[in-house]
Write an enzyme that holds these catalytic residues in place. Structure first.
Site, PDB file in Angstrom:
ATOM      1  NE  ARG A  95      -2.449  -0.136   3.674  1.00 60.66           N
ATOM      2  CZ  ARG A  95      -3.195   0.263   4.681  1.00 60.66           C
ATOM      3  NH1 ARG A  95      -4.513   0.344   4.527  1.00 60.66           N
ATOM      4  NH2 ARG A  95      -2.680   0.570   5.848  1.00 60.66           N
ATOM      5  CB  THR A 112      -2.558   7.209  -2.400  1.00 59.55           C
ATOM      6  OG1 THR A 112      -1.840   5.982  -2.652  1.00 59.55           O
ATOM      7  CG2 THR A 112      -1.752   8.365  -2.986  1.00 59.55           C
ATOM      8  CG  ASP A 150       3.149  -3.320   8.900  1.00 59.78           C
ATOM      9  OD1 ASP A 150       3.364  -4.481   8.500  1.00 59.78           O
ATOM     10  OD2 ASP A 150       3.154  -2.337   8.133  1.00 59.78           O
ATOM     11  CG  ASP A 153       6.872  -3.766   9.580  1.00 61.04           C
ATOM     12  OD1 ASP A 153       7.602  -4.167   8.654  1.00 61.04           O
ATOM     13  OD2 ASP A 153       6.451  -2.597   9.647  1.00 61.04           O
TER      14      ASP A 153
HETATM   15  C1  PRP Z   1      -0.903  -4.806   4.336  1.00 58.98           C
HETATM   16  C2  PRP Z   1      -1.721  -6.074   4.460  1.00 58.98           C
HETATM   17  C3  PRP Z   1      -2.580  -6.023   3.216  1.00 58.98           C
HETATM   18  C4  PRP Z   1      -2.854  -4.553   3.067  1.00 58.98           C
HETATM   19  C5  PRP Z   1      -4.233  -4.287   3.604  1.00 58.98           C
HETATM   20  O1  PRP Z   1       0.130  -4.976   3.469  1.00 58.98           O
HETATM   21  O2  PRP Z   1      -0.938  -7.234   4.540  1.00 58.98           O
HETATM   22  O3  PRP Z   1      -1.969  -6.543   2.053  1.00 58.98           O
HETATM   23  O4  PRP Z   1      -1.872  -3.858   3.877  1.00 58.98           O
HETATM   24  O5  PRP Z   1      -4.597  -2.990   3.369  1.00 58.98           O
HETATM   25  P1  PRP Z   1      -5.781  -2.573   2.402  1.00 58.98           P
HETATM   26  O6  PRP Z   1      -6.932  -3.465   2.724  1.00 58.98           O
HETATM   27  O7  PRP Z   1      -6.033  -1.141   2.796  1.00 58.98           O
HETATM   28  O8  PRP Z   1      -5.312  -2.706   0.995  1.00 58.98           O
HETATM   29  P2  PRP Z   1       1.258  -3.848   3.229  1.00 58.98           P
HETATM   30  O9  PRP Z   1       0.866  -2.941   2.127  1.00 58.98           O
HETATM   31  O10 PRP Z   1       1.584  -3.198   4.543  1.00 58.98           O
HETATM   32  O11 PRP Z   1       2.474  -4.690   2.700  1.00 58.98           O
HETATM   33  P3  PRP Z   1       3.380  -5.783   3.460  1.00 58.98           P
HETATM   34  O12 PRP Z   1       2.513  -6.996   3.672  1.00 58.98           O
HETATM   35  O13 PRP Z   1       4.480  -6.029   2.490  1.00 58.98           O
HETATM   36  O14 PRP Z   1       3.855  -5.208   4.751  1.00 58.98           O
HETATM   37  N1  URA Z   2      -1.985  -3.475   7.074  1.00 58.56           N
HETATM   38  C1  URA Z   2      -1.552  -3.927   8.283  1.00 58.56           C
HETATM   39  O1  URA Z   2      -0.573  -4.686   8.365  1.00 58.56           O
HETATM   40  N2  URA Z   2      -2.208  -3.524   9.383  1.00 58.56           N
HETATM   41  C2  URA Z   2      -3.277  -2.717   9.338  1.00 58.56           C
HETATM   42  O2  URA Z   2      -3.840  -2.387  10.399  1.00 58.56           O
HETATM   43  C3  URA Z   2      -3.708  -2.252   8.071  1.00 58.56           C
HETATM   44  C4  URA Z   2      -3.054  -2.658   6.960  1.00 58.56           C
END
Ligand code: PRP
Ligand code: URA
Length: 211
Positions: free
Chosen positions: A106, A110, A202, A205
């Protein structure tokens, strides 16, 4: 939140118990990974409740009998990164399932998902697809991933999440009424940065120890 026929929030006491430990800021990476895996196995069990079966013949030490087995091939598709933590939870029940990967992150400003990787098993359009992501926040990543799978011809898609925000659940439920969504627990709302409250922070993480 309105009820949607294609949304299944498990809220089972055993799952709630595990989610409570998962949320705790003092839960370390090892236990966090194990809990995500265990919750995913429970979600998988529930989501295959009504799956079509086929009749096979089995010879026990005593006699031959007809038994039911799950029909069709299964593909697991984690959304990177955090979805990776759920793969082994499905493999516990379906060890021969193929695995495809969709990379998305994400944009922090945005909140729009950006796709950066996609590799799916050959013939995925004929398989039962389980799309995995622990967090369903705005629903943007899940909707884009489902769109991508549908463009590749997939017709039987389930989405599995550990935590869902009402905003994301409604978005997916409306955009993809043909996709059954299985969520361990439904949270209150999103904060101004698009994080789920109370959530767990997160997920990527915490799974991979990157912060
Ligand atoms: C997180 C999560 C989803 C997304 C959810 O991933 O694992 O993929 O955010 O958010 P949304 O419903 O608003 O799209 P992130 O973008 O943080 O990537 P990562 O898993 O690599 O940390
Ligand atoms: N992605 C995450 O990992 N945590 C949240 O709360 C939202 C998006």
């Amino acid at each position: 939140m309105k009820e949607y026929k294609n949304v299944h929030v498990l809220n089972h006491p055993l799952i709630c118990h595990k989610v409570a430990i998962l949320r705790d800021e003092n839960t370390g990476t090892k236990q966090f990974r194990e809990l995500i895996e265990e919750i995913t196995t429970l979600l998988t069990f529930e989501s295959f409740n009504n799956v079509p079966t086929k009749t096979v013949k089995v010879k026990t030490p005593l006699e031959e009998c007809e038994q039911q087995t799950v029909d069709g091939e299964i593909a697991i598709v984690p959304i990177l990164r955090a979805g990776l933590g759920m793969v082994s939870g499905v493999h516990t029940l379906f060890p021969t399932a193929k695995v495809g990967h969709i990379g998305m992150y994400r944009d922090e400003q945005t909140l729009q998902p950006k796709e950066y990787y996609c590799k799916l098993p050959e013939g995925i359009e004929k398989m039962r697809v389980i799309l995995l992501d622990p967090m369903l926040a705005t629903g943007g990543s899940a909707c884009d991933a489902i769109d991508l799978l549908k463009r590749r011809g997939c017709k039987d898609i389930k989405l599995m999440n550990v935590i869902g925000a009402p905003e994301g659940v409604e978005r997916v439920a409306k955009a993809h009424p043909d996709v059954n969504v299985y969520i361990a627990t439904l949270d209150r709302c999103l904060n101004e940065n698009g994080y789920i409250l109370p959530g767990l922070g997160d997920a990527g993480d915490r799974l991979f120890g990157t912060k």
